[in-house]
Motif scaffolding. Structure first.
Motif, mmCIF file in Angstrom:
data_model
loop_
_atom_site.group_PDB
_atom_site.id
_atom_site.type_symbol
_atom_site.label_atom_id
_atom_site.label_comp_id
_atom_site.label_asym_id
_atom_site.label_seq_id
_atom_site.Cartn_x
_atom_site.Cartn_y
_atom_site.Cartn_z
ATOM 1 N N PHE A 1 -0.398 14.779 -2.661
ATOM 2 C CA PHE A 1 -1.105 13.851 -1.769
ATOM 3 C C PHE A 1 -1.380 12.582 -2.554
ATOM 4 O O PHE A 1 -1.638 12.642 -3.757
ATOM 5 N N GLU A 2 -1.334 11.452 -1.877
ATOM 6 C CA GLU A 2 -1.507 10.150 -2.540
ATOM 7 C C GLU A 2 -2.330 9.206 -1.671
ATOM 8 O O GLU A 2 -2.121 9.140 -0.460
ATOM 9 N N GLN A 3 -3.247 8.484 -2.317
ATOM 10 C CA GLN A 3 -3.900 7.355 -1.647
ATOM 11 C C GLN A 3 -3.957 6.169 -2.603
ATOM 12 O O GLN A 3 -3.855 6.331 -3.826
ATOM 13 N N PHE B 1 -5.351 1.107 -7.589
ATOM 14 C CA PHE B 1 -4.266 1.965 -8.085
ATOM 15 C C PHE B 1 -4.125 3.192 -7.195
ATOM 16 O O PHE B 1 -5.019 3.505 -6.407
ATOM 17 N N THR B 2 -2.993 3.855 -7.347
ATOM 18 C CA THR B 2 -2.800 5.111 -6.620
ATOM 19 C C THR B 2 -3.249 6.280 -7.490
ATOM 20 O O THR B 2 -3.217 6.223 -8.713
ATOM 21 N N ILE B 3 -3.657 7.341 -6.798
ATOM 22 C CA ILE B 3 -3.793 8.661 -7.410
ATOM 23 C C ILE B 3 -2.874 9.537 -6.568
ATOM 24 O O ILE B 3 -2.950 9.514 -5.333
ATOM 25 N N GLU B 4 -1.979 10.270 -7.197
ATOM 26 C CA GLU B 4 -0.936 10.975 -6.445
ATOM 27 C C GLU B 4 -0.476 12.244 -7.154
ATOM 28 O O GLU B 4 0.713 12.406 -7.453
ATOM 29 N N PRO B 5 -1.416 13.159 -7.408
ATOM 30 C CA PRO B 5 -1.076 14.362 -8.171
ATOM 31 C C PRO B 5 0.033 15.189 -7.527
ATOM 32 O O PRO B 5 -0.011 15.483 -6.341
ATOM 33 N N ALA C 1 0.868 -1.186 0.000
ATOM 34 C CA ALA C 1 0.000 0.000 0.000
ATOM 35 C C ALA C 1 0.898 1.228 0.000
ATOM 36 O O ALA C 1 1.988 1.214 0.572
ATOM 37 N N ASP C 2 0.411 2.292 -0.642
ATOM 38 C CA ASP C 2 1.249 3.459 -0.966
ATOM 39 C C ASP C 2 0.425 4.716 -0.703
ATOM 40 O O ASP C 2 -0.671 4.859 -1.267
ATOM 41 N N ALA C 3 0.931 5.607 0.149
ATOM 42 C CA ALA C 3 0.215 6.864 0.398
ATOM 43 C C ALA C 3 1.210 7.945 0.781
ATOM 44 O O ALA C 3 2.298 7.646 1.300
ATOM 45 N N GLY D 1 0.307 8.175 -11.194
ATOM 46 C CA GLY D 1 -0.164 7.117 -10.311
ATOM 47 C C GLY D 1 -0.014 5.767 -11.011
ATOM 48 O O GLY D 1 0.342 5.688 -12.190
ATOM 49 N N HIS D 2 -0.318 4.697 -10.277
ATOM 50 C CA HIS D 2 0.024 3.358 -10.774
ATOM 51 C C HIS D 2 -0.794 2.290 -10.058
ATOM 52 O O HIS D 2 -1.160 2.456 -8.888
ATOM 53 N N GLY D 3 -1.018 1.178 -10.752
ATOM 54 C CA GLY D 3 -1.565 0.005 -10.092
ATOM 55 C C GLY D 3 -0.638 -0.402 -8.954
ATOM 56 O O GLY D 3 0.575 -0.177 -9.006
HETATM 57 CO CO CO Z 1 2.665 5.765 -5.660
#
Ligand code: CO
Ligand code: MF3
Ligand code: CO
Length: 294
Positions: free
Chosen positions: A276-278, A243-247, A149-151, A212-214
């Motif tokens: 920010f990323e989730q 996937f992540t969203i991380e603008p 997990a990535d945030a 962002g990425h799977g």
């Molecule tokens: Co990421």
């Protein structure tokens, strides 16, 4: 992750992983209507959909990532170094039976990324001392029981000035709008379009080189999730995609350069950048964050 543009020639290996030449395999192949969505998303896009047990595993890794971000936040203040934050996050991750995904990833030397002010992303923890008014992005990716997990979040150290407040508020809103776009029937392009439209309306710019990425079975899986793009373009969102969203949003121009350490991405104009990323799951009805905050 780094934006990649893949061009597959007719005689290149097929991207579906069959080992056949592209022209002998998926090139120009249309859907049979027999193949299920899971198989076709894997064949066409290399996207691995997640099942309930996988999602539970990613959610547990996500809980740890959020606890790590909270711990780091509690220690961010003027005078502390970025390496102090790395040590804290590293030890907490290990103590909880997990592994920090960045450590030794493609040669990355530390366990988290810490990106201050004009640093867009991939800041390497070291001797840099955090100053009053800095904006400090901390990006945590943990591997727990094999699941990733990535945030990330951008924090204030001490008292931020007006520019710092502005870019952090806008970057947070960009993630919120991106996540609000996630539901079956929308496309990957819709996510980027909503983010870009908002950011540019505020006079800010969207970084193009990182997307962002799977995520879940690995650190950076298909698909890529650009934070810019066109309404209705790209792959359709279906339940089970994670996937992540991380603008990464810049106060000035979108252009960046990479420092000699080969990692640190900074704004070319030296102005502030925030992120920010989730990690987000597509559900039947919309989206569920597996690293939920705010
Ligand atoms: Co990421
Ligand atoms: N966590 C980052 C992301 O959001 C990737 C960091 S790669 C590293 O994709 F090697 F710098 F850790
Ligand atoms: Co990240």
């Amino acid at each position: 992750m780094k934006m990649k543009t893949i061009k597959v020639g007719r005689n290149d290996p097929c991207p579906c992983g069959s080992g056949l030449k592209h022209k002998k395999c998926c090139l120009g192949k249309s859907d049979t209507g027999i193949e299920d969505l899971e198989a076709s998303y894997f064949r066409k896009y290399n996207i691995r959909l997640k099942k309930a047990a996988d999602i539970d595993g990613i959610r547990m890794a996500g809980r740890l990532v959020l606890d790590t971000l909270d711990l780091v936040e509690s220690k961010i203040k003027p005078g502390i170094t970025t390496d102090d934050l790395n040590t804290l996050a590293h030890e907490f991750t290990i103590k909880n039976g997990a592994t920090p995904a960045p450590l030794n990833y493609r040669g990355f030397p530390k366990s988290i990324c810490v990106s201050i002010n004009e640093v867009i992303c991939h800041g390497i923890p070291g001797n840099r001392v955090i100053k009053d008014g800095d904006i400090v992005n901390v990006d945590v990716t943990s591997i727990l029981n094999g699941f990733y997990a990535d945030a990330n979040k951008t924090f204030f150290a001490g008292n931020p000035g007006p520019d710092a407040r502005k870019i952090v508020v806008i970057a947070r809103e960009c993630l919120r709008r991106g996540m609000a776009t996630v539901k079956p029937g929308n496309t990957i392009g819709d996510i980027g379009w909503n983010i870009q439209t908002y950011a540019e309306a505020q006079g800010c710019s969207v970084v193009r080189e990182f997307v962002g990425h799977g995520v879940g079975f690995g650190f950076h899986e298909a698909p890529q999730i650009p934070h810019f793009g066109h309404k209705g373009a790209g792959i359709g969102l279906i339940p089970g995609m994670v996937f992540t969203i991380e603008p990464m949003i810049n106060l000035g121009q979108k252009d960046l350069r990479i420092l000699d350490d080969k990692w640190t991405a900074v704004t070319k104009d030296g102005r502030l950048s925030a992120q920010f990323e989730q990690t987000v799951l597509v559900t039947e009805n919309g989206a569920e964050s597996l690293t939920p905050y705010e």
